[in-house]
Design a protein around this motif. Structure first.
Motif, mmCIF file in Angstrom:
data_model
loop_
_atom_site.group_PDB
_atom_site.id
_atom_site.type_symbol
_atom_site.label_atom_id
_atom_site.label_comp_id
_atom_site.label_asym_id
_atom_site.label_seq_id
_atom_site.Cartn_x
_atom_site.Cartn_y
_atom_site.Cartn_z
ATOM 1 N N GLY A 241 23.647 -28.399 17.325
ATOM 2 C CA GLY A 241 22.904 -27.819 16.220
ATOM 3 C C GLY A 241 22.421 -26.428 16.552
ATOM 4 N N GLU A 242 22.293 -25.593 15.537
ATOM 5 C CA GLU A 242 21.807 -24.218 15.696
ATOM 6 C C GLU A 242 20.591 -23.981 14.810
ATOM 7 N N ALA A 243 19.797 -22.982 15.182
ATOM 8 C CA ALA A 243 18.708 -22.489 14.344
ATOM 9 C C ALA A 243 18.460 -21.032 14.707
ATOM 10 N N HIS A 244 18.320 -20.185 13.691
ATOM 11 C CA HIS A 244 18.120 -18.752 13.896
ATOM 12 C C HIS A 244 16.946 -18.338 13.013
ATOM 13 N N THR A 245 15.846 -17.982 13.643
ATOM 14 C CA THR A 245 14.600 -17.807 12.890
ATOM 15 C C THR A 245 14.147 -16.364 12.734
ATOM 16 N N HIS A 246 14.531 -15.474 13.642
ATOM 17 C CA HIS A 246 14.092 -14.086 13.587
ATOM 18 C C HIS A 246 14.915 -13.289 14.583
ATOM 19 N N GLU A 247 14.780 -12.008 14.563
ATOM 20 C CA GLU A 247 15.394 -11.176 15.597
ATOM 21 C C GLU A 247 14.314 -10.611 16.509
ATOM 22 N N THR A 256 4.289 -19.914 19.715
ATOM 23 C CA THR A 256 4.463 -21.159 20.483
ATOM 24 C C THR A 256 5.427 -22.131 19.825
ATOM 25 N N GLU A 257 5.888 -21.830 18.610
ATOM 26 C CA GLU A 257 6.878 -22.672 17.942
ATOM 27 C C GLU A 257 8.004 -21.792 17.428
ATOM 28 N N PHE A 258 9.240 -22.186 17.776
ATOM 29 C CA PHE A 258 10.393 -21.379 17.402
ATOM 30 C C PHE A 258 11.468 -22.298 16.795
ATOM 31 N N GLY A 259 12.728 -21.889 16.850
ATOM 32 C CA GLY A 259 13.788 -22.694 16.245
ATOM 33 C C GLY A 259 14.318 -23.797 17.137
ATOM 34 N N ILE A 260 13.674 -24.022 18.265
ATOM 35 C CA ILE A 260 14.131 -25.053 19.208
ATOM 36 C C ILE A 260 14.142 -26.430 18.543
ATOM 37 N N ARG A 261 13.053 -26.762 17.874
ATOM 38 C CA ARG A 261 12.922 -28.077 17.264
ATOM 39 C C ARG A 261 14.023 -28.311 16.224
#
Length: 388
Positions: A241-247, A256-261
């Motif tokens: 799975g992938e997640a891309h939240t910002h550059e 402290t929370e990113f696209g890892i979850r």
């Protein structure tokens, strides 16, 4: 269409690591590719797909095509992928998609460069400073270590994590690297050593930061049916799975929370597994704060508990969840996208077994998490040594 168990990794390889001044970045890739081919029992002519990442020391516009030319491969599928440190996992997913769609049969994925000897100190510092937002970060001198330091400091503020807990990440990684014959740093490391190392960006010290290496890594992906004919026991891709939240970090919703979850949840769902099913994890560790965040977001412990998880020894080889059994980027090697790729190599080797003192007992399922940018792009992959 689910990719669950449709493809398998059948060969892995890594180049010589550390300072290798007699080899170019392309040469390091080629050495790793040759070792992966030998590992799989395949020939160059068996490869009909190639994916690679990017390189600071070999800044070709079409690096994928250049590498094909260098290796003597004329594939029907090839590209270079730029997702920062997440690139190896993203390339794995692209390879699986291409094979499942019938665009190719056997894909070589490789990455690496000679960052230790192929660029000057000034070039290295310039690269570390070029990642920030051109208007709101870079003009104020924010380097990559400084941006990750902001994340570490915020985690300490919110959850009470400590420099000693960060140091435990580095010490655990070094202990594992000491058992890896090709790791760059194998000498013993203590909490006191980390605390006494040079300050880089508060609260990060030198030994909280990843290495700069000459290194290349490679793995080979093929269809499940073809994998049975290769020299090594196949290791199957169960979920990805992938997640891309910002550059840029200034645009992140949280420190402290990113696209890892999100990427982890997609991979877990595809695999039909959860955190309790994972026997060993290879987590991106460009700085000691990062695997702490990944442990929390991937469900291996609660929010704010990642530092304590490391300090209690739970990430050690005999712990609840062995993490970065090759030493990670903190002690094994880091050379651009190769840093995260070595996590995939190690996951495959753990699931095959036979690693001696660093072997995780009865390892059947492994998780790898790659991240790129300043925790911007994420890819989580779950591997199994059985196709069911």
């Amino acid at each position: 269409m689910t990719l669950k168990n449709k493809v398998a990794v059948v060969g892995v390889g890594e180049s010589d690591i550390g300072k290798v001044p007699h080899m170019s970045g392309l040469g390091l890739n080629a050495q790793a590719a040759r070792r992966a081919l030998d590992d799989a029992g395949l020939k160059v002519s068996d490869i009909d797909g190639l994916l690679t990442a990017y390189s600071f020391t070999e800044p070709y516009f079409m690096l994928g095509s250049v590498l094909c030319e260098y290796l003597g491969i004329e594939p029907r599928y090839a590209a270079s992928v730029v997702a920062g440190g997440a690139s190896p996992g993203v390339m794995l997913g692209h390879a699986a998609d291409a094979i499942a769609a019938g665009r190719c049969h056997t894909v070589l994925v490789c990455a690496g460069e000679n960052r230790a000897t192929g660029q000057s100190r000034d070039q290295t510092l310039a690269a570390l400073s070029a990642v920030g937002h051109p208007y709101f970060e870079a003009p104020y001198g924010a380097s990559i270590p400084a941006l990750y330091a902001l994340i570490a400091r915020r985690h300490m503020h919110e959850f009470g994590s400590t420099p000693e807990q960060l140091a435990a990440v580095a010490v655990t990684s070094r202990r594992h690297a000491s058992l890896h014959p090709n790791a760059q740093m194998r000498s013993p490391l203590t909490l006191a050593d980390v605390a006494a190392s040079k300050p880089i960006a508060d609260p990060l010290r030198l030994l909280d930061c990843c290495l700069i290496s000459d290194a290349g890594g490679a793995f080979i992906v093929t269809a499940r049916e073809r994998a049975k004919d290769c020299a090594q026991a196949p290791v199957y891709l169960a979920g990805i799975g992938e997640a891309h939240t910002h550059e840029h970090l200034i645009c992140a919703d949280s420190l402290t929370e990113f696209g890892i979850r999100q990427s982890g949840q997609i991979a877990y769902r595809m695999a039909g597994l959860g955190p309790r099913d994972i026997d060993v994890a290879q987590l991106y560790d460009c700085f000691s704060i990062v695997p702490i965040l990944e442990l929390e977001a991937l469900g291996f412990c609660g929010r704010g508990e990642g530092g304590a998880f490391y300090a209690a020894g739970h990430a050690a080889l005999d712990g609840i969840l062995p993490v970065n059994t090759h030493g990670g980027m903190l002690s094994h090697a880091h050379a651009g996208a190769a840093g995260g790729l070595f996590g995939i190599v190690e996951a495959v080797r753990q699931l095959r077994g036979g690693l001696g003192e660093r072997q995780v007992a009865d390892a059947r399922v492994a998780l790898v998490h790659n991240e790129g940018g300043i925790l911007s792009s994420h890819c989580t992959a779950i591997f199994s040594n059985t196709p069911d």
